[in-house]
Design a protein around this motif. Structure first.
Motif, PDB file in Angstrom:
ATOM      1  N   ASP A 218      39.978  34.563  36.889  1.00  0.00           N
ATOM      2  CA  ASP A 218      38.695  34.717  37.567  1.00  0.00           C
ATOM      3  C   ASP A 218      37.713  33.680  36.996  1.00  0.00           C
ATOM      4  O   ASP A 218      38.000  33.059  35.970  1.00  0.00           O
ATOM      5  N   LYS A 220      33.895  34.076  36.066  1.00  0.00           N
ATOM      6  CA  LYS A 220      32.811  35.066  36.111  1.00  0.00           C
ATOM      7  C   LYS A 220      31.417  34.463  36.038  1.00  0.00           C
ATOM      8  O   LYS A 220      30.471  35.028  36.558  1.00  0.00           O
ATOM      9  N   GLY A 232      30.006  38.959  39.641  1.00  0.00           N
ATOM     10  CA  GLY A 232      31.216  39.749  39.916  1.00  0.00           C
ATOM     11  C   GLY A 232      32.471  38.889  39.942  1.00  0.00           C
ATOM     12  O   GLY A 232      33.583  39.402  39.914  1.00  0.00           O
ATOM     13  N   TYR A 275      44.294  46.903  35.594  1.00  0.00           N
ATOM     14  CA  TYR A 275      43.834  45.521  35.493  1.00  0.00           C
ATOM     15  C   TYR A 275      43.396  45.315  34.056  1.00  0.00           C
ATOM     16  O   TYR A 275      42.432  45.940  33.613  1.00  0.00           O
ATOM     17  N   ASN A 291      40.283  47.691  33.961  1.00  0.00           N
ATOM     18  CA  ASN A 291      39.761  48.167  35.237  1.00  0.00           C
ATOM     19  C   ASN A 291      40.886  48.950  35.899  1.00  0.00           C
ATOM     20  O   ASN A 291      42.067  48.749  35.579  1.00  0.00           O
ATOM     21  N   ARG A 293      41.685  49.163  39.236  1.00  0.00           N
ATOM     22  CA  ARG A 293      41.739  48.762  40.650  1.00  0.00           C
ATOM     23  C   ARG A 293      42.042  47.281  40.702  1.00  0.00           C
ATOM     24  O   ARG A 293      42.048  46.611  39.662  1.00  0.00           O
ATOM     25  N   GLY A 295      41.262  43.429  41.063  1.00  0.00           N
ATOM     26  CA  GLY A 295      40.086  42.624  40.784  1.00  0.00           C
ATOM     27  C   GLY A 295      39.606  41.967  42.063  1.00  0.00           C
ATOM     28  O   GLY A 295      40.389  41.682  42.960  1.00  0.00           O
ATOM     29  N   ASP A 296      38.312  41.749  42.115  1.00  0.00           N
ATOM     30  CA  ASP A 296      37.733  41.021  43.236  1.00  0.00           C
ATOM     31  C   ASP A 296      36.991  39.848  42.640  1.00  0.00           C
ATOM     32  O   ASP A 296      36.036  40.074  41.888  1.00  0.00           O
ATOM     33  N   PRO A 297      37.392  38.626  42.787  1.00  0.00           N
ATOM     34  CA  PRO A 297      38.259  38.070  43.828  1.00  0.00           C
ATOM     35  C   PRO A 297      39.740  37.857  43.484  1.00  0.00           C
ATOM     36  O   PRO A 297      40.441  37.269  44.305  1.00  0.00           O
ATOM     37  N   GLU A 298      40.255  38.318  42.351  1.00  0.00           N
ATOM     38  CA  GLU A 298      41.665  38.024  42.034  1.00  0.00           C
ATOM     39  C   GLU A 298      42.617  38.517  43.122  1.00  0.00           C
ATOM     40  O   GLU A 298      43.682  37.941  43.360  1.00  0.00           O
TER      41      GLU A 298
END
Ligand code: AMP
Ligand code: GLY
Length: 436
Positions: A218, A220, A232, A275, A291, A293, A295-298
């Protein structure tokens, strides 16, 4: 199969896009979704924290599988509430989601599982936290490599990385006295600041079997060269050369397996995406955070590379038979996702700017524009958030994927649109440093 995806970001557009490719799908809803998800299925206006509303909808429509994108509904117990109605859902229970919902819970689990992480202390009030920092760093001018974290969810903003003593004291003041993060700051963690490249390793697990996804990285920080405020995530790419196959095996053995095993032993079995945010330190990989869930944007470059049926994987996870399915097939080509943001993000920004050029980008081969902060107004796609689009492309090499993604970015415009120009350059720098 009838599926409901919960969320409205780029991650949920990517999930909806990939789920729609499954021949087993019969109907797809996204709650609440965005202008992009509206092209993959039907958006339903239910907020992600409206647990009762989501359960009622899933029950009424006889949804077969609910796929939960963001952490908030997971920590509020959406999966448990659906289970009571015998509705299957992809994502951890409320108890297991504490791994992300409480940094203290996460740290205790890591300690119990003997997983490498930064040394830390927990504080319930600002006074004792300040006394600790002053006692540990008596000299005001001395470097103070500490990280101060609000215990609870704070949209990624509750983590303050400090170099100077006054920064640490200010962070404690913000969390413990000014209550900037509300209830999330009722307790705080102060930990040593680690150094090294940061990577994300995501694994899908049914609590017994672990399916590690290809490594992604990512970006960040808001601006090029990893400068500016934290966001994010301004872009991601996969695979990353920063993590070798050997390192993945170390991460599985020392980090993922003991964590998942300990969750099971504690009767909080973890099902869903785990995550791991990791720092590759001189003494090996250490966990910065978990995390619960995607990842956003992964998620966007990862799903762009996934060639297998995502529904099969999600369903096998929910049913606890991940060991029975074939390993997923990944496109060997790298993918990158460049986030296009609103002017002012991550600070204040305005919504409602009409977006042009999406039709041109849609014609480009191996390019997919995932929507995040968008909505439809009178049939026109307009901006509706800080991170607006995730322009994602596959390429024969990382350089090629980068070129494709930025070519598509250039075709898209609205007043104030901006993006980082250096997404995936870390891979090149890293490879050069390690070859020389
Ligand atoms: P978190 O939400 O805990 O991942 O923290 C957000 C960001 O803060 C991470 O992505 C890191 O860049 C940074 N960070 C968190 N913990 C540490 C640490 N112990 N040392 C250095 N940086 C950290
Ligand atoms: N990309 C960081 C996150 O999803 O938290």
């Amino acid at each position: 199969m009838k599926v409901l995806v919960v969320g409205s970001g780029g991650r949920e557009h990517a999930l909806a896009w990939k789920i729609r490719q499954s021949p087993r799908l019969t109907q797809l809803w996204i709650a609440p979704g965005n202008a992009g998800t509206a092209q993959e299925g039907e958006n339903v206006p239910i907020a992600v924290d409206d647990i009762a509303g989501l359960v009622a909808f899933a029950k009424k429509q006889k949804v077969d599988l609910v796929v939960v994108g963001p952490e908030v509904p997971l920590t509020l117990g959406l999966v448990d509430a659906l289970a009571k109605e015998k509705i299957r859902a992809f994502g951890p229970s409320k108890a297991a989601a504490q791994l992300e919902g409480s940094k203290i819970f996460c740290k205790l689990l890591l300690r119990q599982a003997d997983v490498p992480t930064a040394d830390y202390q927990v504080f319930r009030d600002a006074d004792s936290a300040m006394r600790y920092v002053k006692a540990r760093y008596p000299n005001e001018k001395e470097k103070t490599p500490l990280v101060v974290k609000a215990d609870g969810l704070a949209s990624g903003k509750g983590v303050i990385v400090c170099s100077r003593r006054e920064d640490a004291l200010d962070a404690i003041d913000r969390i413990g006295r000014k209550n900037e993060f509300g209830k999330a700051g009722a307790q705080m963690v102060i930990e040593e600041r680690l150094e090294g490249p940061e990577v994300s390793v995501l694994a899908i697990t049914d609590g017994k079997t672990i399916l590690t996804l290809p490594p992604a990285q990512d970006h960040k920080a808001a601006y090029d060269g990893d400068t500016g405020p934290n966001t994010g995530g301004m872009g991601a790419y996969s695979p990353t050369p920063v993590i070798t196959q050997e390192l993945i095996e170390t991460i599985e053995d020392q980090i993922l397996v003991p964590s998942i095993h300990t969750m099971k032993r504690n009767r909080k079995p973890f099902r869903g995406v785990l995550y791991a945010g990791l720092m590759l330190t001189q003494t090996g990989p250490k966990v910065l955070e978990y995390n619960v869930r995607f990842g956003d944007p992964e998620c966007q470059p990862l799903l762009m590379r996934l060639q297998s049926d995502l529904l099969d994987i999600l369903e096998a996870t929910v049913d606890g038979r991940l060991n029975e399915i074939d390993p997923p097939v990944w496109d060997p080509r790298p993918a990158i996702c460049v986030v296009m943001a609103s002017q002012g993000y991550p600070g204040e920004y305005e919504n409602g700017r009409p977006i042009r050029g999406l039709d041109i980008a849609a014609q480009m081969p191996d390019v997919k524009v995932f929507h995040a902060g968008t909505t439809l107004v009178d049939g026109q796609v307009v901006t509706n958030g800080g991170r607006v689009l995730g322009v994602t492309a596959l390429g024969s090499s990382l350089a090629d994927a980068k070129l494709q993604a930025y070519t598509a970015v250039q075709a898209i415009r609205w007043p104030g649109a901006w993006c980082r120009k250096d997404i995936s350059d870390k891979a090149v720098q890293y490879t050069m440093n390690n070859v020389v």
